[in-house]
Every structure is written in C-alpha cells, then in structure tokens.
Design a protein around this motif. Structure first.
Motif, mmCIF file in Angstrom:
data_model
loop_
_atom_site.group_PDB
_atom_site.id
_atom_site.type_symbol
_atom_site.label_atom_id
_atom_site.label_comp_id
_atom_site.label_asym_id
_atom_site.label_seq_id
_atom_site.Cartn_x
_atom_site.Cartn_y
_atom_site.Cartn_z
ATOM 1 N N ARG A 212 -15.216 -28.863 -3.569
ATOM 2 C CA ARG A 212 -14.611 -27.364 -3.098
ATOM 3 C C ARG A 212 -13.341 -27.403 -3.288
ATOM 4 O O ARG A 212 -12.628 -26.153 -3.954
ATOM 5 C CB ARG A 212 -14.710 -27.320 -1.388
ATOM 6 N N ARG B 22 -8.870 -24.782 -9.564
ATOM 7 C CA ARG B 22 -9.211 -24.271 -10.911
ATOM 8 C C ARG B 22 -9.189 -22.679 -10.832
ATOM 9 O O ARG B 22 -8.858 -22.254 -11.679
ATOM 10 C CB ARG B 22 -10.737 -24.798 -11.151
ATOM 11 N N THR B 23 -9.746 -22.097 -9.720
ATOM 12 C CA THR B 23 -9.916 -20.805 -9.648
ATOM 13 C C THR B 23 -9.145 -20.098 -9.351
ATOM 14 O O THR B 23 -9.026 -18.594 -9.320
ATOM 15 C CB THR B 23 -11.366 -20.646 -9.224
ATOM 16 N N ARG C 76 -11.308 -28.997 -5.767
ATOM 17 C CA ARG C 76 -11.255 -28.855 -7.183
ATOM 18 C C ARG C 76 -11.341 -27.542 -7.442
ATOM 19 O O ARG C 76 -10.792 -26.932 -8.437
ATOM 20 C CB ARG C 76 -12.156 -29.969 -7.815
ATOM 21 N N LYS C 77 -12.478 -26.891 -7.040
ATOM 22 C CA LYS C 77 -12.880 -25.560 -7.559
ATOM 23 C C LYS C 77 -11.724 -24.326 -7.208
ATOM 24 O O LYS C 77 -11.258 -23.855 -7.931
ATOM 25 C CB LYS C 77 -14.332 -25.407 -6.752
#
Lengths: 322, 132, 566
Positions: free
Chosen positions: C502, C508-509, C504-505
């Motif tokens: 979660r 990234r986003t 890392r996402k």
C-alpha cells in the motif's frame, strides 16, 4: 602459549584475531609479550588522538563525530574507550560504545572497550598494546577515550600524539577538575555543549587559567567551543588537531615527546615485571604477614618493602600468590 | 591475572525498555564481569560486529517489543557466519510458544519476566567458568 | 529563575513544619515507641518511595485545611479540579489499543466503543514512534507488534473509518514525530468534513520524558522543544479543544523511578514547557490550560493517591505564585492515568486483574480525568479481546458498583493521606532543588541526572525483591508450578507485506510536483524559525509519508544520542 600466529593474522587485517589478542593482552596471559614484540615490529604508525575529560561532558559523542570525519576522508578508524573497573567487585560497565549510524556496521571502524582493571602491567601498558594491535591491523587513525578523573587515570599523554581535554559549561566543578590534573596534559581544549548557558564564561575561565602558564614551547593550547550533538565546532576541532599534528612533524618536538613516551613505557614494563616477580615469588600468606607487621608497628614500611624486594629476587618459582 | 568474563548486553530493535537490560548489566558487573552495554536500537549486524570487536564470551539479547522472532534468529545467523564461539541468551517479553524456535537456532537460555537476576548471573558463571 | 522561585516555596513548607511544637517535629505522626512491632509486619515499613510510615496517624493541629486543601474545585485543587467531580461526569474510560495495520486496529476501536469505552487511545508501533515507515530497514521485525503502523494520511484515514471524530475524543501516544502524526489526524478529520475547532483529544508530545526515561526521542533537545512549542502555538489558534501535550510520569515510573521521582520529574518537565512557551511569547493564560498530564497508578495504594493530590497542589501553586497566572483553568492539573504495566506478572497472570483493580481505585480516589486499565496478559504479549474487555469491566465495576464515585474526594482529611500528601510535596521540592543545581531540566538531562536517579531506584527495588524484602505474589512467594495457559494474540503474518505494498503504491501514484514543493517548503521552514505545523500539514496532505517528513526534519535538526547510564 604461543600467540605469534594470531599476531600474524592481524597483519592481514583479521579483526577477530585482533579482538582476541587484545583480550589475551588484557588478561596478561602467559606469552602475550612475545606476541606484542611481533606486533610492535608490524605497526604502521597510525595517528593517535587522546580524548579525556570529566564524566558526562559528551566525550563519546565528540569521538563519534571525529570518527565520522576521519571516515569521510577515507581513513580507517580504531577507537579505544576506557572505563573504570570497580575496585570492589572487579567488574565494570563499559557502556559508552558509540552508536555508529551505518546499519550494517562499518567495516572501517573498530571499537574496543577496556576496563581499568589494575593488573600488574598497569592500564597504560594495556592501552598502548591495544593501540599497537589496532595499528598493526591497519587502523590509520586511533582515538583513545578515557575518563580524566579519579584514581585510575590513564596517562593519556604517554599514549597519544595529541591530547584533547573536553569539558562543558557548568557550575565550575568541571573547570576545577581540569585544574586538578588535566591542565598540563592538554594540547587542545574543547568546551562541549556550547548551547548550554555559561559556555562563553567557561571558555574564558580556561583561557585565563592558561595565561598563568608561560612555557608553551611554541604551542599554546587553543580553547574551542563545540556541540558534538549538532556537529557544530567539529571542523574547527579537526583543523586544530591537524595543526598540532603538523607540529609533531618537527623532528625535535617529535623526538622529545616520543622519547618521553618510550621511557615511560619501558619503566611501566619494568614496574610490571617487578610486580609480577613479587607475585610469583612470594606466597600470599607470607606477604600478609609482612603487611601485618607494619600494621602492628613491629616493623616499618621501608624495611618491609626491602624484605619483599629481596624475597622477590629469589630464584625458583613457588605458586602464584597475587 | 584472572581471566575476565566479558558479556555484551544488547538491545536489538526499536523498543526503549532498557530497565531489565540495565538491571542484568549491573548484576553481572557486581559479579565481577566486564559488561559492554550497546545502548538502544541496535541492528543484528551492529550487535554481532560489537561482539566480535569486543571479543565477548556471551551476548544477552533483550527485547520487549515482540520483534524477537525476527531479530534474534538473525543475530544467531550472523554469529554462525562469523564462526564465533559465544554464549547467547535472551530476555524480555517472549511468549512461551516462541521459545522452542529460539532455542533451536542456538540461543542457550530464555529468561522471561520475573527471572531472579541471581539465576542469570549463576548461569553465566557456570557456563563461562572455563573461558578460553 | 523558575527553580529559584520553587526554592522559596519549599522554605515556606518548611516553616509550616517548624511551627509545630510536638516532640516528634513531624506533625501528624504518632511517636514510634508507642506501638510494639510484630513478627509479621514491621513498623516503619517503607513504601515504594522508601518513605517510612508510622503504625498510625493522629490529627495535626497545625494543619490548615483552607490553605492546604480548599474545597473540591477550589484552589489549590488538592481535593480535585471539579466541585462535583464524578457526580457530574465519570472519568473517561480510555483503553490504549493498537496493533497490526490500521484496518485491524479500526476493528478493535469499534469493538471497544461497542462495549462502553468512552474515548480512544492509539498505540503506535515502534517504527511509527521513531518516525520510520513500515518499509524502512530500521523497522525490521517491528511492524504492528506493539501498536498500529501509521505511515501516511491514508493509514490514519483508515484507522478512524466509520468513527466520527467530532463525537469521540482521541489520545495518541506519540512523541518524537508528534506533530507529523497530529497533522495526519487533522487531515483525517478534514477528510471526514469535521472542522478543527470540534476536535477533542491529546497528543502525548512530551519529549522531555523521552530523554529522561522512554527513549523514543529523535532530535536533540533544542529542536525537539521547538516542535513542541510549535504545536502549542498552532493548537491555541486552530484546534482550541485539543490538549497539545500530555506531560507524562507514566514512563518515568515504568523505567523504575519511585512515586516521588515520578511526581517531581513530571512536574519539573511541566514547568519547563511553561517557561519555554512564555519565552516564545505565548500567553500562558491561554496555552497552559491545554497542557495535560499522565501519571502511573502503581501498587502502593495510598502513596499513589497522595501523589495525585500533591501534584495538583504543586501545579496550582506554581502557576499562580511562581508564574503569576490568573486563569483558574491554567492552575487546574488535569491528568490521565494508566495502571502500572511493570507490576504485571507473567506468573499466575489472573492475579493481575486484582492488581489492576487496586491501582484503578487509587487513580479514581486520586481524582483522575481518564483511565486506562491494563489487561492481565500484557506481561506476556499483545492483549486479546477478552482480556481487554475484562480490563474495561474493571473500570465499569468501580464506576457503577463500588459507590466510590458517589462522594467527592472521600479520603480528604484522612490523617494519613494528608500527611503523605505533604510528604510527597516536600520531597518533590527537594528534587526540584537538585534539578536547579544542574541548571534546569535540560541541563540535568545532558548530565544524566534523571537517568542515573531512575537506574539507582530501579536497581534498589530489584535487589529488595531478590532478597524477598519485598514480596511479589506469585513471583518470589506463593508460587506455583502450573504451566501458563494464556491465549495470546497473533498478528496476521501477511499484514506487513500488504502494508508495504500500500505504501509503495501511495508513493508511486501521488502528484509528484505537489509532493516535492511541499517537501521543499517544509525544509526551508525547518531551517528557519517559523512555526513548522502548517508546512507539516501541507506535506502530509501532499501524501508525504511519516518517514519522509521526519526524514527532512532529521536532516535539518540532526539526531540525538544519549550518554549511557547504568
């Protein structure tokens, strides 16, 4: 025991061997001297910095900051931290191992803690052997940290090329304790924790104390302010250490200091040998009896000492007494 | 001169509960040993490096955060990798059912809360009396 | 300067003592010789602060009830800060909870609220307490173990999902990165559409005791204090019902201090925060009412009660006389209590329920504003739901069955309790004097004064237990060999991986440029002197993680490492 193989691995940079040999030297195990002879021949001439001062002034943090600077310049670093051994129990807490930030443990740093113990060889001797072992192993910069107060004070001047005496702002106790024994040995003063109130006046006190001494032989110890916690003042300190060291390049100055050190070490060894031969030639109860005679005033300490010296020079080796 | 027993008391992980570790450190000191205390927040790598440099005879690991299941075996792995001859014990809050796994990876004893400190001292004295 | 004023006060207490003409020169005490010692129980039995007590106490004719006690709700608030105390409103039952992910802890919160808990209290895991994200190498092995992992605003939003933040008050045990976590809470409230002015709760935010005892400090003292005062200032203007600090003795006690040391060290910390707030230029009549306290409830029943009563009296006097405050709210010491975790035993853990009951009664009789009761299994592992429920029930039994809350300060005027309260006060002032010799709290921290004092007390106590001079039931006496049968809570082994995914996402986003500009602004402000709170809030809103925000502050402020005192 023969520890020369161990000594040889140290020349190859074997950290575990170095750690082991330091213990052997500290425990004064039979045959350690031969290993040290070999180590002596293999030393490469590391720079030795002494850091001392009263407890709680932040010596360890300062040492850590200095070590970080050396590492940044690509030097491998050895740290010898000396803490007092309890005279009652013989135990010691060697707590001030400095936290190195690198998670994996920096292979370019070797830290060793020592208790003051009080073996026959004296601590200065063990500390100087430890320094040599680290030197032979490949440490380029060695920092020795000692508590400069109390009875078991290490003769740091006999070990280091440059001695830094650390203090902090405060009630005056610190300055007093420096007056009481650290004044003559410092090449550089640091008033650490410069953010605390009274830092300037502590520095001023030190400076005025220094003004009372007139024979500096060309190097008047500077009084620096630092905050080891925030890293302030460390660059000035390393600059000053460098300045003092370049003075040591002068052959006259260098010869004088090193001769003093070598003389001291030789005499420490002799003292140790005498103590050792007393220990191996006189039975404990025999010694107790002589001591009792002095207490009961049947004899005086001078005659008692003579008697022990004579007994110690007897030949033959009865069991260890001390 | 008598050989001195040297013990490393180490706190791996992030918990700051050093009360027990310090009590044990003091008790071992009072029993005549040289105790090196690492301070808080040591990684397994740091602990084993320290043990190696200090040439200790024993390591006492203390954790009260529950991270023992990951960190203690990691310490043992590194001890083996460095081929060190060292007695390793553990203390802190360690659930009964975790003990077999810790012993299996080479931890000699687990001292839970309420262990008399004398037991810990005795254990070290007995196991380390023939140092060398 | 503050300590000098404190010193004067001690002189006054001494004078009161000197007025008595009794032969013992200790008013309230019965001369020792009168009572024979029995084989079982010694007279002069020392309590946990090693204060020797007499077999019984008699009236002290010099005791000035008006000056020493006042009525409940009246200066100096010895008898409590409210006239009607628990008749008006019971204390807040606030169980410290948190483990694993925000999802799991959210479920535990809802469980507790459904069983009658009246306030939330968040326990964070160790990485969070040190400002590290779950995927940081420092966090190895620690995820979710002693609390919930919160690495982002998103985690915080999940943590309070379905719990309306305008109706519940939340206490968060967080210190080093307190302002970052508080910013996340404010962000979560924003997401729920709740305005800041309606938020109630507490951040612990007490860095001084971190240096003294709890050790989860990050930065050196000076920047740490700056962050704390920043939250005082921000709170005053933006979150008026929030307690921006909970000045804590709990951890000092858990580290092994005596009750007297807990009292004195905590109040000395409190006085230091007031002094530094004033130095910043804040109006003490406005910010001091938002300072709250947090004490331990240990085993010695009367000593604990006396401790709370003395704390209120000292604080009121210091605020009024030393600082010259006029706001009565600023003089009222409000505190949370937790029963002493260090008294729980792994042996015969059911006995812990009894210990907790006695400790909780002391807290209530001492006039606490909120209370956490420990679960019987906490010496073993994370508490199970059932254990937590029993702990909560203990409070409910005291509240609804015992009759204790029906009368305000029922122990007021007890010869013994008043004598002991005086003792606690007098000894606390002696410690204040010692601290002032080190140049105040920060000087004493830097010289290891507190750490040394605590270590000494803890070692002395431990030795007494070992020698059976102190009995710990089920541990050094009355032991059994029966095996432990306590079910312990196990964490979901996949939890960490999901949390890391979660996180890392999120990285990234998120909007890259928005994130970067917020971080740059934060760095600039941290390097300057402006209040850091708005910039931290903006960074958190821009989806910066806890580790990233704290990382910038670590960069700018440096990290603190303490001198080891054993």
């Amino acid at each position: 025991m023969n520890y020369t193989a161990l000594a040889k691995s140290i020349f190859r940079g074997d950290r575990k061997a170095a750690a082991r040999l330091i213990s052997i030297v500290e425990d004064e195990e039979e045959g350690y001297e031969d290993a040290m002879k070999l180590v002596f021949s293999g030393t490469k001439g590391a720079g030795v910095l002494g850091v001392t001062g009263p407890p709680g002034v932040g010596k360890s943090t300062l040492v850590f900051e200095l070590a970080k600077r050396y590492r940044k310049n690509g030097k491998s670093v050895g740290i010898v931290a000396v803490d007092p051994t309890s005279p009652l129990t013989g135990g010691a807490i060697l707590g001030d191992r400095i936290r190195m930030t690198d998670l994996a443990g920096d292979q370019g740093v070797f830290i060793r803690s020592m208790g003051t113990r009080g073996g026959t060889g004296g601590l200065s001797l063990q500390a100087s052997n430890t320094i040599r072992i680290l030197d032979a192993m490949g440490c380029e910069e060695i920092i020795v940290e000692t508590v400069g107060a109390g009875q078991t004070q290490v003769d740091i001047m006999g070990l280091a090329d440059t001695v830094v005496v650390v203090t902090m702002p405060g009630t005056g106790d610190e300055v007093q304790s420096i007056k009481a024994g650290l004044l003559e040995i410092a090449d550089i003063y640091v008033v650490n924790k410069m953010d605390l109130p009274g830092a300037m006046s502590t520095a001023a006190d030190l400076k005025s104390m220094l003004n009372l001494v007139d024979d500096w032989k060309g190097w008047k110890p500077p009084v620096l302010l630092a905050s080891a916690n925030s890293g302030r003042g460390i660059d000035e300190l390393t600059g000053s250490i460098g300045g003092h060291r370049s003075r040591m390049l002068d052959p006259v100055v260098s010869m004088e200091r090193r001769s003093k050190q070598a003389r001291k070490e030789i005499f420490d060894i002799i003292t140790g040998q005498i103590m050792h031969s007393i220990a191996s030639n006189i039975q404990a109860d025999e010694l107790d009896a002589i001591v009792r005679e002095v207490v009961e005033k049947k004899t005086n300490p001078y005659d008692a000492a003579r008697k022990i010296s004579i007994a110690a020079s007897r030949t033959g080796k009865p069991p260890k007494a001390l | 001169m008598a050989r001195k027993i040297r013990v490393l008391i180490a706190k791996p992980g992030l918990d700051g509960h050093d009360r027990g570790a310090k009590v044990v450190a003091r008790a071992l000191r009072d029993a005549g040993m040289e105790v090196i205390y690492t301070g808080l927040h040591q990684s397994p790598e740091q602990i084993v490096q320290t043990a190696l440099q200090e040439d200790v005879d024993a390591i006492g690991l203390s954790s009260l955060s529950g991270a023992h299941d990951v960190l203690f075996p990691r310490v043992m792995e590194l001890v083996k990798k460095n081929r060190m001859k060292v007695l390793v014990t553990a203390g802190g809050i360690i659930p009964e059912e975790d003990i077999p796994a810790l012993k299996k990876c080479g931890i000699a004893a687990v001292f839970g809360p309420g262990t008399p400190i004398d037991d810990i001292v005795k254990f070290h004295k007995e196991r380390l009396s023939q140092k060398g | 300067m503050l300590m000098a004023l404190a010193l004067k006060k001690k002189g006054k207490a001494g004078a009161r003592r000197g007025n008595s003409s009794g032969q013992t020169a200790r008013p309230g005490r019965q001369p020792k010789a009168v009572v024979p010692e029995t084989a079982e129980r010694r007279a002069g039995y020392p309590n946990l602060s090693w204060i020797e007590t007499d077999p019984f106490y008699v009236q002290d004719r010099d005791f000035d009830y008006g000056e020493r006690l006042g009525l409940p709700g009246e200066y100096p608030f010895t008898r409590g800060i409210h006239r009607d105390m628990y008749l008006g409103r019971l204390w807040t039952m606030r169980q410290f909870a948190g483990f694993g992910s925000a999802f799991e802890t959210n479920r535990r919160f809802k469980y507790l609220l459904s069983h009658g808990e009246t306030g939330l209290s968040v326990a964070f895991d160790y990485p969070t307490l040190y400002g590290y994200d779950t995927d940081d190498p420092h966090s190895e092995g620690e995820y979710g173990k002693c609390g919930v992992a919160v690495s982002s605003l998103e985690d915080m939003t999940v943590l309070f999902d379905g719990i309306p933040l305008d109706t519940v008050s939340t206490s968060m045990t967080i210190n080093g990165p307190a302002s970052v976590i508080w910013a996340m809470y404010l962000g979560a409230a924003e997401a729920q559409g709740v305005s800041k002015s309606r938020l109630r709760g507490t951040i612990q935010n007490d860095v001084l005791k971190e240096y003294i005892a709890q050790k989860s400090f990050i930065f050196p003292p000076a920047p740490s204090m700056r962050l704390v005062i920043d939250t005082f200032e921000y709170g005053m203007h933006n979150v008026p019902s929030w307690n921006t600090i909970s000045i804590s003795g709990y951890h000092i006690r858990e580290a092994g201090s005596t009750a007297v040391q807990e009292l004195a060290f905590t109040l000395a910390d409190g006085l230091e925060y007031v002094r530094q707030g004033i130095e910043r230029g804040l109006d003490p009549n406005l910010f001091v009412p938002r300072l709250s306290f947090f004490f331990n409830a240990h085993n010695d029943f009367f000593e604990e009660i006396a401790k709370y009563r003395a704390a209120r009296r000292i604080w009121a006097r210091e605020m009024k006389e030393s600082f010259g405050l006029t706001s009565e709210r600023a003089m009222k010491l409000r505190f949370h209590t937790q029963t002493a975790g260090c008294t729980l035993t792994a042996e015969q853990p059911e006995n812990n329920i009894t210990r907790v009951s006695i400790q909780a009664m002391a807290a209530v009789l001492g006039g606490t504003q909120s209370l956490h009761t420990n679960s019987l299994d906490e010496a073993l592992a994370l508490p199970t739901e059932k254990a937590v429920r029993t702990a909560l029930r203990t409070q409910q039994i005291i509240a609804y069955e015992s009759g204790i809350p029906n009368v305000v300060d029922p122990l007021g005027g007890s010869y013994y309790v008043e004598w002991l309260t005086d003792q606690m006060e007098e000894r606390a002032y002696r410690i204040f004097d010692e601290i002032s010799m080190y140049g105040g709290v920060i000087g004493a921290i830097e010289r290891g004064y507190f750490q040394k004092a605590i270590t000494e007390s803890s070692y002395r106590y431990q030795k007494e237990v070992e020698r059976k001079e102190r009995i710990v039931v089920g541990v050094n006496e009355f032991t059994t060999d029966e095996p432990l049968e306590i079910p312990t809570l196990r964490l979901d082994p996949k939890g960490r991986d999901r949390q890391v995914a979660r996180l890392r996402k999120l990285r990234r986003t998120r909007d890259r440029s928005k994130f970067e500009s917020a971080m740059n602004r934060l760095r600039k402000i941290a390097e300057g002197e402006e209040n850091t709170m708005p910039a931290i809030l903006d960074a958190v809103r821009a989806k910066a993680t806890l580790g990233e925000v704290t990382g910038v502050l670590r960069d700018v402020f440096g990290e603190y490492s303490e001198q080891q005192i054993i």
